[in-house]
Motif scaffolding. Structure first.
Motif, PDB file in Angstrom:
ATOM      1  N   GLY A  65       3.226   5.916  -5.701  1.00  0.00           N
ATOM      2  CA  GLY A  65       2.764   5.728  -7.147  1.00  0.00           C
ATOM      3  C   GLY A  65       1.658   6.890  -7.519  1.00  0.00           C
ATOM      4  O   GLY A  65       1.708   7.733  -8.471  1.00  0.00           O
ATOM      5  N   MET A  66       0.684   6.978  -6.691  1.00  0.00           N
ATOM      6  CA  MET A  66      -0.483   8.050  -6.728  1.00  0.00           C
ATOM      7  C   MET A  66       0.254   9.502  -6.712  1.00  0.00           C
ATOM      8  O   MET A  66      -0.046  10.056  -7.443  1.00  0.00           O
ATOM      9  CB  MET A  66      -1.374   7.785  -5.624  1.00  0.00           C
ATOM     10  N   ILE A  67       1.147   9.377  -5.642  1.00  0.00           N
ATOM     11  CA  ILE A  67       1.745  11.013  -5.690  1.00  0.00           C
ATOM     12  C   ILE A  67       2.601  11.067  -6.911  1.00  0.00           C
ATOM     13  O   ILE A  67       2.422  12.335  -7.632  1.00  0.00           O
ATOM     14  CB  ILE A  67       2.695  10.952  -4.625  1.00  0.00           C
ATOM     15  N   THR A  86       1.799   1.883  -3.722  1.00  0.00           N
ATOM     16  CA  THR A  86       0.542   2.256  -4.074  1.00  0.00           C
ATOM     17  C   THR A  86       0.388   3.534  -4.015  1.00  0.00           C
ATOM     18  O   THR A  86       0.426   4.622  -4.845  1.00  0.00           O
ATOM     19  CB  THR A  86      -0.764   1.608  -3.838  1.00  0.00           C
ATOM     20  N   LEU A  87       0.548   4.266  -2.707  1.00  0.00           N
ATOM     21  CA  LEU A  87       0.410   5.653  -2.399  1.00  0.00           C
ATOM     22  C   LEU A  87       1.484   6.407  -2.922  1.00  0.00           C
ATOM     23  O   LEU A  87       1.192   7.624  -3.448  1.00  0.00           O
ATOM     24  CB  LEU A  87       0.459   5.599  -0.620  1.00  0.00           C
ATOM     25  N   GLU A 139       0.896  -1.272  -0.046  1.00  0.00           N
ATOM     26  CA  GLU A 139       0.005  -0.118  -0.113  1.00  0.00           C
ATOM     27  C   GLU A 139       0.706   1.284   0.065  1.00  0.00           C
ATOM     28  O   GLU A 139       0.629   2.199  -0.635  1.00  0.00           O
ATOM     29  CB  GLU A 139      -0.792  -0.011   1.183  1.00  0.00           C
TER      30      GLU A 139
END
Lengths: 274, 274
Positions: free
Chosen positions: A254-256, A251-252, A248
């Motif tokens: 990657g989102m940023i 993932t976070l 996770e």
């Protein structure tokens, strides 16, 4: 249920017997059997079922718990039905004027577990649809079980009463019933499946918080400078409460990267809309 | 039930809402209402009941719990049905691949009591007769509730599932229900000070998730399209576990706006460094 062996094993023999006194509708016998099956109760005893036995309505309503219906034994009296038992509970919806212990289904579940482990043979009496157990039947029991229900609307049917008792019995089950003893420690909280990922280590979390902070300063969200520490503390609180896995965190991050990468892309193709 | 006043009292309003997703048979809605009434649950919400609403079969099967059926509210989607709630449980019979807490009905009962005492508005989702809740519906919930049942015969119907959860809720009733107040359970843990902000309601969370989704699709992070639902479910799990306050939701939305706003600014002043 294919492949399940429904002959009574020694383990099952130790489970409490369910004794229905003068059940009126075959359908209710069937739904009681179905409720039993959910909680590994297998032994059904019937005292003078109104519409005779066997009963096709019972089999249909059992929804697959056929072995319980097929193995049900019929008795002429409550006394006969409990003759081989060592300890008997009577379920009632209303208080009786008897000097007899009255316990909740939860306590009955515990008590049955303890007795079964001592090889005692226990059983639970359930009354008729219309008016439950007669006093002389309650009198046969060692202990009365009353479920806590809304006094303004106490309306459990037989299958539901069987369900609650069976549930309380089953949830205390040991490993032999295919599940761990239900321990839910106060500190560590409930088990959260992590889908194969492990919990993130603090170093990974720090990497994420630093990444986020750099970008939030860069875009002007974190300002003025004097407020950055307290704002970041608030943001930390959010993500720390989530107990992130390592996956996770990735993932976070990657989102940023995705959210901030946009402008580079947009600068190249300014036609994309915002 | 004569003499019972069935208008919702303040005590009742604090009780969990029961949300049935696409129930197929009216009869099952009625028996669920009856199960609710036994345990002082009064608020029934229906999402797209298959046979329309009102439904005469439901009223008949409620066996006297008419006020629950009559006051039931109908919604177009699960999202709508939980919009005003702050904490939602999803009942499932099988494990789901989601990083979400999984608890027993007993722990759910405790957790609901604590949350209600804090004036949180909680609800429980129950799925269709045939196949339960879809993954995207489970993803809306903060926590999954699974009853311990015989793995060889797991066959609880809707009313029975409602019954077990309602029972676990009711048996921990506070003084108004004639029993002791429960202790803080593992899940809801220590009270987390919300710094003057209240917990976010689901509608606010949906607004956040939609905002985030739009931006993540826009920047190319969420792709290919076929994977968007499962990726969003994973992202939801992260933020739902954090039990966000309304203030935190605004902070997170501000962060997204900040991170995505950058390029506009950057396009205007391309000298700033990346």
């Amino acid at each position: 249920m294919a492949g399940t062996d429904h002959r009574l094993t020694r383990e099952q023999e130790a489970a409490p017997a369910v004794v229905l006194i003068e059940p009126q509708l075959g359908e209710n016998i069937g739904t009681a059997a179905r409720a039993m099956a959910n909680f590994s109760l297998h032994e059904l005893r019937l005292v003078r079922p109104r519409d005779g036995w066997p009963n096709e309505h019972a089999r249909k309503a059992a929804s697959g718990a056929d072995w319980i219906v097929e193995n049900a034994k019929v008795y002429e009296s409550a006394t006969d039905a409990i003759a081989d038992l060592t300890y008997v509970y009577a379920t009632t919806a209303r208080p009786r004027q008897m000097v007899k212990p009255v316990i909740t289904p939860a306590l009955a579940g515990e008590d049955m577990r303890v007795r079964s482990s001592r090889k005692e043979r226990v059983g639970i009496l359930f009354g008729r649809e219309r008016f439950g157990l007669r006093n002389d039947e309650v009198a046969l029991a060692d202990t009365i079980v009353m479920a806590p229900v809304n006094p303004a609307f106490a309306s459990l049917n037989i299958a539901q009463a069987v369900l609650l008792i069976g549930y309380e019995w089953y949830k205390l089950g040991g490993s032999t019933l295919g599940q761990a003893t239900p321990q839910e420690p106060a500190l560590s909280g409930p088990t959260i499946p992590t889908k194969g990922s492990r919990l993130a280590i603090k170093e990974e979390l720090e990497g994420f918080f630093n990444h986020l902070k750099v970008e939030l300063v860069d875009c002007g969200f974190l300002r003025p400078t004097a407020k950055v520490p307290s704002m970041m503390r608030n943001i930390r609180s959010i993500f720390l409460r989530a107990n992130l896995t390592e996956q996770e965190v990735r993932t976070l991050r990657g989102m940023i990267s995705g959210l901030t990468y946009t402008h580079t892309r947009e600068k190249k193709s300014p036609k994309s809309q915002r």
